[in-house]
Structures are given as C-alpha cells and as structure tokens.
Design a protein around this motif. Structure first.
Motif, PDB file in Angstrom:
ATOM      1  N   ILE A  82      -7.047  -6.507  -8.865  1.00 46.96           N
ATOM      2  CA  ILE A  82      -5.652  -6.186  -8.572  1.00 46.96           C
ATOM      3  C   ILE A  82      -5.546  -5.959  -7.072  1.00 46.96           C
ATOM      4  CG2 ILE A  82      -3.795  -4.523  -8.918  1.00 46.96           C
ATOM      5  CD1 ILE A  82      -4.967  -4.069 -11.738  1.00 46.96           C
ATOM      6  N   VAL A  83      -4.611  -6.666  -6.438  1.00 44.38           N
ATOM      7  CA  VAL A  83      -4.412  -6.550  -4.994  1.00 44.38           C
ATOM      8  C   VAL A  83      -3.060  -5.897  -4.755  1.00 44.38           C
ATOM      9  CG1 VAL A  83      -4.248  -7.805  -2.817  1.00 44.38           C
ATOM     10  CG2 VAL A  83      -5.795  -8.622  -4.602  1.00 44.38           C
ATOM     11  N   LEU A  84      -3.089  -4.797  -4.000  1.00 47.78           N
ATOM     12  CA  LEU A  84      -1.873  -4.046  -3.703  1.00 47.78           C
ATOM     13  C   LEU A  84      -1.538  -4.214  -2.223  1.00 47.78           C
ATOM     14  CD1 LEU A  84      -3.074  -0.843  -5.548  1.00 47.78           C
ATOM     15  CD2 LEU A  84      -1.503  -2.562  -6.445  1.00 47.78           C
ATOM     16  N   GLU A  85      -0.359  -4.747  -1.925  1.00 48.32           N
ATOM     17  CA  GLU A  85       0.046  -4.895  -0.530  1.00 48.32           C
ATOM     18  C   GLU A  85       0.698  -3.593  -0.072  1.00 48.32           C
ATOM     19  OE1 GLU A  85       2.386  -7.885   2.497  1.00 48.32           O
ATOM     20  OE2 GLU A  85       2.107  -8.472   0.421  1.00 48.32           O
ATOM     21  N   VAL A  86       0.223  -3.073   1.048  1.00 45.01           N
ATOM     22  CA  VAL A  86       0.720  -1.810   1.597  1.00 45.01           C
ATOM     23  C   VAL A  86       1.240  -2.048   3.014  1.00 45.01           C
ATOM     24  CG1 VAL A  86      -0.833  -0.412   0.172  1.00 45.01           C
ATOM     25  CG2 VAL A  86      -1.573  -1.121   2.446  1.00 45.01           C
ATOM     26  N   ASP A  87       2.060  -1.128   3.507  1.00 42.24           N
ATOM     27  CA  ASP A  87       2.625  -1.260   4.847  1.00 42.24           C
ATOM     28  C   ASP A  87       1.587  -1.073   5.938  1.00 42.24           C
ATOM     29  OD1 ASP A  87       5.209  -1.786   3.940  1.00 42.24           O
ATOM     30  OD2 ASP A  87       5.723   0.341   3.872  1.00 42.24           O
ATOM     31  N   ASN A  88       0.605  -0.190   5.707  1.00 42.81           N
ATOM     32  CA  ASN A  88      -0.386   0.125   6.731  1.00 42.81           C
ATOM     33  C   ASN A  88      -1.741   0.309   6.054  1.00 42.81           C
ATOM     34  OD1 ASN A  88      -2.076   1.585   8.571  1.00 42.81           O
ATOM     35  ND2 ASN A  88      -0.257   2.193   9.726  1.00 42.81           N
ATOM     36  N   VAL A  89      -2.594  -0.707   6.138  1.00 44.81           N
ATOM     37  CA  VAL A  89      -3.891  -0.664   5.455  1.00 44.81           C
ATOM     38  C   VAL A  89      -4.755   0.481   5.980  1.00 44.81           C
ATOM     39  CG1 VAL A  89      -6.060  -1.903   5.041  1.00 44.81           C
ATOM     40  CG2 VAL A  89      -3.891  -3.099   4.848  1.00 44.81           C
ATOM     41  N   HIS A 119     -13.200  -2.527 -12.515  1.00 45.03           N
ATOM     42  CA  HIS A 119     -12.250  -3.524 -12.035  1.00 45.03           C
ATOM     43  C   HIS A 119     -12.142  -3.455 -10.511  1.00 45.03           C
ATOM     44  CE1 HIS A 119     -10.657  -2.563 -16.162  1.00 45.03           C
ATOM     45  NE2 HIS A 119     -10.990  -3.831 -16.248  1.00 45.03           N
ATOM     46  N   ALA A 120     -12.070  -4.609  -9.875  1.00 44.09           N
ATOM     47  CA  ALA A 120     -11.926  -4.663  -8.421  1.00 44.09           C
ATOM     48  C   ALA A 120     -10.463  -4.468  -8.054  1.00 44.09           C
ATOM     49  CB  ALA A 120     -12.421  -6.006  -7.899  1.00 44.09           C
ATOM     50  N   LEU A 121     -10.225  -3.619  -7.061  1.00 42.64           N
ATOM     51  CA  LEU A 121      -8.890  -3.410  -6.515  1.00 42.64           C
ATOM     52  C   LEU A 121      -8.978  -3.529  -5.009  1.00 42.64           C
ATOM     53  CD1 LEU A 121      -9.208  -1.080  -9.007  1.00 42.64           C
ATOM     54  CD2 LEU A 121      -6.781  -1.121  -8.553  1.00 42.64           C
ATOM     55  N   SER A 122      -7.935  -4.078  -4.410  1.00 45.66           N
ATOM     56  CA  SER A 122      -7.887  -4.219  -2.957  1.00 45.66           C
ATOM     57  C   SER A 122      -6.551  -3.727  -2.455  1.00 45.66           C
ATOM     58  CB  SER A 122      -8.044  -5.682  -2.544  1.00 45.66           C
ATOM     59  OG  SER A 122      -9.273  -6.202  -2.934  1.00 45.66           O
ATOM     60  N   ILE A 123      -6.567  -3.194  -1.229  1.00 40.61           N
ATOM     61  CA  ILE A 123      -5.325  -2.933  -0.515  1.00 40.61           C
ATOM     62  C   ILE A 123      -5.284  -3.937   0.635  1.00 40.61           C
ATOM     63  CG2 ILE A 123      -5.045  -0.513  -1.167  1.00 40.61           C
ATOM     64  CD1 ILE A 123      -6.268   0.263   1.535  1.00 40.61           C
ATOM     65  N   THR A 124      -4.130  -4.546   0.838  1.00 42.71           N
ATOM     66  CA  THR A 124      -3.970  -5.534   1.910  1.00 42.71           C
ATOM     67  C   THR A 124      -2.680  -5.259   2.653  1.00 42.71           C
ATOM     68  OG1 THR A 124      -2.754  -7.133   0.558  1.00 42.71           O
ATOM     69  CG2 THR A 124      -5.145  -7.330   0.577  1.00 42.71           C
ATOM     70  N   GLY A 125      -2.624  -5.746   3.870  1.00 46.34           N
ATOM     71  CA  GLY A 125      -1.400  -5.633   4.652  1.00 46.34           C
ATOM     72  C   GLY A 125      -1.522  -6.420   5.942  1.00 46.34           C
ATOM     73  N   TRP A 126      -0.376  -6.850   6.449  1.00 44.91           N
ATOM     74  CA  TRP A 126      -0.329  -7.643   7.678  1.00 44.91           C
ATOM     75  C   TRP A 126      -0.272  -6.723   8.890  1.00 44.91           C
ATOM     76  CZ3 TRP A 126      -1.354 -12.656   7.596  1.00 44.91           C
ATOM     77  CH2 TRP A 126      -1.200 -13.332   6.375  1.00 44.91           C
ATOM     78  N   VAL A 127      -0.984  -7.132   9.944  1.00 47.72           N
ATOM     79  CA  VAL A 127      -1.035  -6.394  11.204  1.00 47.72           C
ATOM     80  C   VAL A 127      -0.673  -7.361  12.324  1.00 47.72           C
ATOM     81  CG1 VAL A 127      -2.549  -5.152  12.805  1.00 47.72           C
ATOM     82  CG2 VAL A 127      -2.864  -4.895  10.319  1.00 47.72           C
ATOM     83  N   ASP A 128       0.277  -6.978  13.183  1.00 51.86           N
ATOM     84  CA  ASP A 128       0.611  -7.797  14.342  1.00 51.86           C
ATOM     85  C   ASP A 128      -0.574  -7.823  15.296  1.00 51.86           C
ATOM     86  OD1 ASP A 128       3.165  -8.408  13.437  1.00 51.86           O
ATOM     87  OD2 ASP A 128       4.036  -6.633  14.377  1.00 51.86           O
ATOM     88  N   HIS A 141      -5.269  -7.775   6.796  1.00 50.77           N
ATOM     89  CA  HIS A 141      -6.406  -6.864   6.664  1.00 50.77           C
ATOM     90  C   HIS A 141      -6.525  -6.456   5.202  1.00 50.77           C
ATOM     91  CE1 HIS A 141      -6.843  -5.436  11.091  1.00 50.77           C
ATOM     92  NE2 HIS A 141      -6.632  -6.726  11.008  1.00 50.77           N
ATOM     93  N   ALA A 142      -7.758  -6.197   4.765  1.00 50.12           N
ATOM     94  CA  ALA A 142      -7.993  -5.809   3.375  1.00 50.12           C
ATOM     95  C   ALA A 142      -9.195  -4.882   3.278  1.00 50.12           C
ATOM     96  CB  ALA A 142      -8.228  -7.047   2.511  1.00 50.12           C
TER      97      ALA A 142
END
Length: 86
Positions: A28-35, A75-84, A65-66
């Motif tokens: 499960i991959v969770l997109e967050v505002d600030n990894v 179960h594998a879980l990841s947090i991801t988010g875009w960084v300028d 970033h992840a």
C-alpha cells in the motif's frame, strides 16, 4: 496495470516467481504532502522503517521521494511525495 478511481490508484504487477515465503505480496502506497516530516512523525511513534526517505524518480523540476516499512502482518507500506528540486 494501473486502475484510476479518482483519489485512489490501484497498481497491479506480476509477482516474481521466487518471492520469500515470509513476505506478503500486498503493498500500500500512501501519498503525503511532506515525506520527510511524515517519516519523522511516524518514527517518533515507533514505526520501524526498512528504508528511509530517498529519491526514487525525477520528473522535470521535481523528485518523488519514498520510504517504506512493514505492518505487523508483513504487508509492505510506503509513504511517497513530490519534492521540488529547484
């Protein structure tokens, strides 16, 4: 294959033939505002990350970033988010 359901995206991948028996095939991959901030907050709450935040891909002037961890059931879980990157 990717299935887009609005705010949820489901990715289906072919499993490798030789997966370790003690690992789940679920991720499960969770997109967050600030990894980085989310990672620090989760570590402070005792989440045992397997991999600290790192860049996994670039797209123009931003990088994805992840960081990942496993839940108690494996179960594998990841947090991801875009960084300028400017």
């Amino acid at each position: 294959s990717f299935l887009d359901a609005g705010s949820i995206q489901l990715a289906l991948n072919q499993a490798e033939a030789r997966m370790p028996q003690d690992e789940s095939l679920t991720e499960i991959v969770l997109e967050v505002d600030n990894v980085a901030a989310t990672y620090r907050a989760m570590v402070e709450r005792g989440v045992p990350f397997r991999i600290a935040p790192r860049e996994v891909m670039r797209q123009g002037d931003r990088a994805l970033h992840a960081a990942d961890f496993r839940d108690p059931d494996g179960h594998a879980l990841s947090i991801t988010g875009w960084v300028d990157t400017d």
